[in-house]
Design a protein around this motif. Structure first.
Motif, PDB file in Angstrom:
ATOM      1  N   THR A  48      66.485  26.171  73.381  1.00  0.00           N
ATOM      2  CA  THR A  48      66.553  26.028  74.834  1.00  0.00           C
ATOM      3  C   THR A  48      67.009  24.613  75.169  1.00  0.00           C
ATOM      4  OG1 THR A  48      64.254  25.299  75.146  1.00  0.00           O
ATOM      5  CG2 THR A  48      64.646  27.666  75.097  1.00  0.00           C
ATOM      6  N   ASN A 184      68.833  29.658  75.467  1.00  0.00           N
ATOM      7  CA  ASN A 184      68.509  29.634  76.894  1.00  0.00           C
ATOM      8  C   ASN A 184      68.963  28.306  77.471  1.00  0.00           C
ATOM      9  OD1 ASN A 184      66.453  28.776  79.215  1.00  0.00           O
ATOM     10  ND2 ASN A 184      66.569  30.996  79.197  1.00  0.00           N
ATOM     11  N   THR A 186      69.258  26.008  81.092  1.00  0.00           N
ATOM     12  CA  THR A 186      68.703  25.867  82.438  1.00  0.00           C
ATOM     13  C   THR A 186      69.646  25.062  83.328  1.00  0.00           C
ATOM     14  OG1 THR A 186      66.438  25.928  81.598  1.00  0.00           O
ATOM     15  CG2 THR A 186      66.760  25.038  83.813  1.00  0.00           C
ATOM     16  N   GLN A 197      68.452  30.543  84.787  1.00  0.00           N
ATOM     17  CA  GLN A 197      68.434  30.661  83.334  1.00  0.00           C
ATOM     18  C   GLN A 197      69.635  31.479  82.858  1.00  0.00           C
ATOM     19  OE1 GLN A 197      66.189  28.862  81.954  1.00  0.00           O
ATOM     20  NE2 GLN A 197      64.807  28.543  83.688  1.00  0.00           N
ATOM     21  N   PRO A 245      60.698  28.347  79.020  1.00  0.00           N
ATOM     22  CA  PRO A 245      61.624  29.404  78.567  1.00  0.00           C
ATOM     23  C   PRO A 245      61.482  29.716  77.082  1.00  0.00           C
ATOM     24  CG  PRO A 245      62.758  27.923  80.054  1.00  0.00           C
ATOM     25  CD  PRO A 245      61.415  27.303  79.798  1.00  0.00           C
TER      26      PRO A 245
END
Length: 390
Positions: A48, A184, A186, A197, A245
């Motif tokens: 992420t 992921n 952001t 997301q 996340p």
């Protein structure tokens, strides 16, 4: 009761050029040279990222080899394609509009036609900027000092087309789309203020590139990015360290890379200036949010311990009951089984650059930041870094 196999995640925060620190961290983790992993090479399941962290995460996920080869390739991207004065003119992220040297230096533009295109586009951009700002100034009824503040927009002088070119050169959307590793990214919806997301499934057509550009669009410096009708900016505005996340994707062991030092490593100047004061406030705000996230993880672990005792028929005291209530929404209310979390944290032990260092992609600074990331990870101390352990 048998535990499910651990799922590892790497969580990469935002910070512009300071992202080179994360490269050093990833190299050591992937090589199995850190006490944080018990000297076992790390090849994480989940990645992420916010802002520059989204770029680093996507570049790793896009490399099917994973592990150390992917980390070493990321280092090569930084030192050969991003840094100022290496293979290209300027840096690989942005250029300053109107810089005559870009038009006249053969190594900057790929051809005279491209140099001419830059000059024409820069002129048109400046023209539109002057017309719109002048019109707004004349039409506005607020006091003249307020209108004067609205005349200048740094973003109008920054061209991020080098980043767009870099993304197409080093990230294959098909590899991200079909990767076994979860990604992921952001970004922030500039209108609603909500976190947006993006994941592997978004890497079809231009959407994946738009997601990375949006996540890295520092407000006031880089222009917002339109992602299918939504105006988006840097994910760090609302979620600079995308810990949650990773947990939502099922991570149970997280390696969290911060690009700003713990405030205790930042000296307080005897005669502070305005920029220094504002940056310290910013670092303190980030540190407070990070502490909140880490304490939430501790609550989850404590709540799971207490829940196990309850299920086993053991009695619990008032403090344990309070722990269960505090974490009940996470361990009971989200419709999935939680496991205990292990979180390793990696901080720079010094400031990575000067007051505007996050926009300094000079080779010397980048190499120094990579070295700092390596050093911090080689000598990782969980007690010093306030890690969450079993």
């Amino acid at each position: 009761m048998m535990r499910s196999p651990r799922r590892t995640a790497v969580v990469l925060s935002g910070g512009g050029a300071y992202g080179a620190f994360g490269v050093g961290v990833l190299k050591v983790l992937a090589a199995g040279k850190s006490p944080a992993t018990g000297y076992v090479p790390l090849d994480a399941d989940i990645w992420t990222g916010t802002s520059v962290g989204s770029f680093n995460a996507a570049a790793i996920v896009a490399d099917p080899r994973g592990g150390l080869p992917a980390a070493e390739r990321l280092e090569e991207i930084w030192t050969r394609k991003i840094c100022t004065g290496t293979e290209q003119c300027g840096n690989g992220i942005f250029r300053i509009r109107g810089d005559v040297a870009d038009y006249l230096t053969p190594t900057c533009a790929s051809s005279p036609r491209e140099a001419l295109s830059w000059a024409v586009n820069d002129g048109l951009t400046f023209g539109r900027y002057l017309i719109s700002r002048t019109a707004n100034f004349l039409a506005d009824s607020t006091p003249i000092e307020n209108r004067a503040l609205g005349l200048f927009d740094l973003g109008a002088f920054i061209d991020t087309s080098p980043l767009s070119s870099l993304l197409r050169e080093v990230i294959d959307p098909r590899e991200v789309l079909h990767s076994r590793r979860r990604l992921n990214i952001t970004a922030t919806n500039w209108v609603t203020g909500e976190a947006m997301q993006f994941d592997n499934a978004d890497f079809i057509g231009e959407r994946g590139f738009q997601a990375i550009r949006a996540s890295t669009a520092i407000p006031g410096v880089f222009e917002p990015v339109d992602v299918e009708g939504e105006t988006c900016v840097d994910g760090g505005v609302v979620q600079n360290t995308p810990l949650n996340p990773a947990i939502q994707l099922g991570a149970t062991e997280l390696h969290v890379v911060y690009l700003n030092p713990d405030p205790r490593y930042i000296p307080i100047l005897g005669s502070p200036n305005t920029i220094d004061t504002m940056l310290r406030v910013y670092f303190l705000m980030l540190a407070a949010k990070l502490s909140e996230d880490i304490e939430t993880a501790r609550w989850i672990n404590e709540g799971l311990d207490t829940l196990s005792k309850v299920r086993a028929g053991s009695s619990i005291d008032a403090e344990e009951a309070a722990e269960l209530v505090r974490s009940a929404s996470r361990v009971l209310g989200e419709g999935r089984a939680y496991q205990r979390l292990v979180i390793h944290r990696y901080f720079p032990h010094t400031t990575l650059g000067d007051d505007f260092g996050m926009l300094n992609f000079g080779l010397d600074q980048v190499l120094a930041m990579i070295d700092e990331g390596e050093h911090v990870t080689l000598t990782h101390d969980c007690q010093e870094n306030n890690c969450v352990l079993e």
